[in-house]
Write an enzyme that holds these catalytic residues in place. Structure first.
Site, PDB file in Angstrom:
ATOM      1  N   ASP A  69      -1.166  -9.674 -11.786  1.00  0.00           N
ATOM      2  CA  ASP A  69       0.431 -10.036 -12.068  1.00  0.00           C
ATOM      3  C   ASP A  69       0.825  -8.502 -12.414  1.00  0.00           C
ATOM      4  O   ASP A  69       0.532  -8.274 -13.694  1.00  0.00           O
ATOM      5  CB  ASP A  69       0.350 -10.951 -13.112  1.00  0.00           C
ATOM      6  N   HIS A  70       1.610  -7.813 -11.701  1.00  0.00           N
ATOM      7  CA  HIS A  70       1.774  -6.582 -11.963  1.00  0.00           C
ATOM      8  C   HIS A  70       2.849  -6.486 -13.216  1.00  0.00           C
ATOM      9  O   HIS A  70       2.897  -5.406 -13.880  1.00  0.00           O
ATOM     10  CB  HIS A  70       2.546  -5.961 -10.821  1.00  0.00           C
TER      11      HIS A  70
ATOM     12  N   ALA B  18       0.971  -1.377  -0.045  1.00  0.00           N
ATOM     13  CA  ALA B  18       0.128  -0.024   0.099  1.00  0.00           C
ATOM     14  C   ALA B  18       0.889   1.201   0.044  1.00  0.00           C
ATOM     15  O   ALA B  18       0.741   2.128  -0.668  1.00  0.00           O
ATOM     16  CB  ALA B  18      -1.037  -0.302   1.285  1.00  0.00           C
TER      17      ALA B  18
ATOM     18  N   HIS C 134       5.024 -14.356 -13.186  1.00  0.00           N
ATOM     19  CA  HIS C 134       5.362 -13.357 -14.364  1.00  0.00           C
ATOM     20  C   HIS C 134       6.173 -13.895 -15.695  1.00  0.00           C
ATOM     21  O   HIS C 134       5.927 -13.401 -16.763  1.00  0.00           O
ATOM     22  CB  HIS C 134       6.729 -12.316 -13.645  1.00  0.00           C
TER      23      HIS C 134
HETATM   24  C1  BG6 Z   1       7.168  -9.740  -7.115  1.00  0.00           C
HETATM   25  C2  BG6 Z   1       8.158 -10.692  -6.490  1.00  0.00           C
HETATM   26  O1  BG6 Z   1       6.317 -10.694  -7.778  1.00  0.00           O
HETATM   27  O2  BG6 Z   1       8.079  -9.197  -8.315  1.00  0.00           O
HETATM   28  C3  BG6 Z   1       9.627 -10.201  -5.874  1.00  0.00           C
HETATM   29  O3  BG6 Z   1       7.404 -11.223  -5.370  1.00  0.00           O
HETATM   30  C4  BG6 Z   1      10.346  -9.374  -6.921  1.00  0.00           C
HETATM   31  O4  BG6 Z   1      10.333 -10.936  -5.121  1.00  0.00           O
HETATM   32  C5  BG6 Z   1       9.368  -8.488  -7.743  1.00  0.00           C
HETATM   33  O5  BG6 Z   1      11.440  -8.666  -6.413  1.00  0.00           O
HETATM   34  C6  BG6 Z   1      10.091  -7.914  -8.980  1.00  0.00           C
HETATM   35  O6  BG6 Z   1       9.095  -6.745  -9.642  1.00  0.00           O
HETATM   36  P1  BG6 Z   1       9.753  -5.933 -10.583  1.00  0.00           P
HETATM   37  O7  BG6 Z   1       8.676  -4.974 -10.984  1.00  0.00           O
HETATM   38  O8  BG6 Z   1      10.680  -5.054  -9.655  1.00  0.00           O
HETATM   39  O9  BG6 Z   1      10.666  -6.254 -11.707  1.00  0.00           O
END
Ligand code: BG6
Length: 494
Positions: free
Chosen positions: A181-182, A18, A244
């Site tokens: 899933d960002h 958050a 991812h």
């Molecule tokens: C998250 C994982 O989903 O994605 C983390 O739980 C990881 O371990 C992160 O560090 C990486 O995201 P980004 O956007 O920084 O590549």
């Protein structure tokens, strides 16, 4: 496009996600005019907080992590009055009944039409009880839409994911559930679709006749930081692979959707997941998947501890902090093309890159020399650099017949004035608009788990068969051998 008026409930409002991502994202949407004026945010967590304290937390989070900062007190006050806080025990329905009353008052105050978006930035074990108590507490009884946005991990394996999905299904319909899933919210991940399907140049070569292999790298320089407790239970395959990496792979491998609708795109992605070759047994897993764990090492002159020395990690842990795999997509387009995927903590660079390696030219006859021509590469840079470049062969300037690899580059992150929205901004905005294109549907999650479970089961047969790699290196040497066997190598990433 403005999202319709709604109340956003952030469960886990005092947590890290958050603070780092969600509040800054909401502020960016507000600043860019993407949120309706009739919006409100209710922070929900167990800890007691007054509305004032909560608004101060939100302010600090935005100043520290936001793309936009607040510099005008009056404007800030106007924004902050849309924020309220509710302390509750999520296992106790009484708190939800109070939340209902508070919500109705807020909706009245800001003339919000009853739309409610529940963002669960919580441990997945709690998703089920929160959903049930939302219903029992009467939070879903009103007119207007209700949407549930949930963070990963969606389960620990297929079985637990099915159980979780069933629990949520008692309360919410599939089209009300937005699984985050960002990576799907990242600018360049969404751009893969555009690049592929709006350029004849790429799409006509996008198959096993012209592509030799695909390499997907998600490198991280960080270790497990303060998340040792979670990570030691999860490992790299679950933390980055199941979600991812497989999502990126689907975007590279899918067929063009027949219509530009969320369900059509997700249908294509799920077809890719179903085409993944599942490893049959431990021997096949061993031959195609490498797992590693970092030991003490160095990066940029700094000493780094080994994984087993990290906080909240079992000193005898066999959890993988790196994995690499050679994966096949068994369909007409991709038959015979290996997809090499890898990710790890404590690698030399933070990067997400996809390299498409094209097949080699038959030979270089016309220049009368025996050059070993390099293959063409298309590199999609997702993060932190954003862009694409193409490596081609050209005559070395000034020479008579020497050939050099040159790059044709589109560097999006180098363009002045481009400050791509954060993944969470897009995703919150999409969920508020009811666009589920870049959220994972249940059948995608289930197919991804079915693939990953096979690897995990094989690993469990030999739990200590984990290679080590020094922190700050590119993982165990076996990850290079995976490609060397096929006559390939990992292309250096930037
Ligand atoms: C998250 C994982 O989903 O994605 C983390 O739980 C990881 O371990 C992160 O560090 C990486 O995201 P980004 O956007 O920084 O590549």
């Amino acid at each position: 496009l403005k999202a319709p008026g709604a109340v956003f409930f952030i469960f886990g409002a005092t947590g890290d996600l958050a603070r780092r991502k969600l509040f800054p994202a909401i502020f960016s949407l507000y600043r860019e005019g993407k949120l309706a004026e009739d919006f409100a945010v209710v922070g929900v967590a167990r800890r007691p907080r007054t509305n004032e304290e909560f608004r101060d937390d939100v302010f600090r989070s935005i100043q520290e992590f936001g793309r936009y900062k607040s510099s005008d007190q009056e404007k800030w006050n106007k924004f902050a009055e849309h924020f309220e806080y509710k302390s509750l025990d999520i296992n106790n329905v009484a708190g939800f009944q109070e939340l209902k009353e508070q919500t109705e008052a807020i909706e009245q105050k800001f003339s919000i039409p009853g739309n409610r978006l529940f963002y669960l930035a919580l441990a997945p074990e709690l998703f089920g009880s929160v959903s049930l108590n939302l219903r029992e507490g009467g939070m879903l009884d009103n007119e207007g839409w209700h949407r549930l946005v949930i963070e990963k991990p969606f389960g620990y394996d297929l079985k637990s994911a099915e159980k979780l999905n069933e629990e949520l299904g008692h309360v919410f319909k599939e089209d009300e559930i937005y699984r985050i899933d960002h990576y799907l919210g990242k600018e360049m991940v969404q751009n893969i679709e555009t690049i592929r399907f709006s350029n004849l140049f790429f799409e006509s070569l996008w198959n096993n006749k012209y592509i030799a292999n695909v390499q997907i790298t998600l490198g991280e320089t960080v270790g497990v930081e303060e998340r040792g407790g979670y990570y030691d239970h999860a490992g790299a395959l679950r933390d980055m692979g199941q979600n991812h990496i497989l999502q990126l792979l689907t975007m590279i491998a899918m067929e063009p959707p027949s219509r530009p609708l969320a369900e059509d795109l997700r249908d294509e992605k799920v077809k890719v997941l179903r085409s993944l070759h599942h490893f049959a047994d431990a021997a096949e897993v061993k031959a195609n998947v490498v797992r590693g764990q970092y030991t003490a090492g160095q990066s940029k002159g700094k000493d780094l501890p080994g994984y087993r020395e990290e906080d909240k990690v079992d000193p005898d842990s066999n959890t993988e902090t790196f994995f690499a795999a050679r994966v096949s997509v068994d369909n007409f387009r991709w038959a015979g093309v290996p997809f090499y995927i890898r990710t790890g903590k404590r690698l030399p660079v933070k990067t997400t890159e996809v390299v498409i390696e094209f097949k080699k030219m038959p030979g270089n006859i016309y220049l009368g020399q025996k050059h070993d021509l390099q293959p063409n590469l298309l590199v999609i840079r997702v993060n932190p650099m954003e862009g694409i470049y193409f490596k081609i062969n050209a005559k070395k300037p000034g020479s008579e017949s020497e050939i050099a690899q040159v790059a044709m580059e589109f560097c999006q992150s180098c363009l002045v004035g481009i400050n791509s929205p954060e993944a969470y901004e897009r995703l919150i905005h999409d969920a508020a608009k009811g666009d589920s294109t870049y959220f994972t549907r249940w059948d995608e999650v289930a197919s991804a788990w079915a693939f990953v479970d096979k690897i995990d089961a094989a690993w469990k047969e030999n739990p200590s068969d984990v290679s080590s790699y020094p922190a700050g290196s590119w993982g165990p040497k076996e990850a290079d051998e995976l490609l060397a066997r096929d006559g390939f190598h990992w292309w250096p990433v930037n």
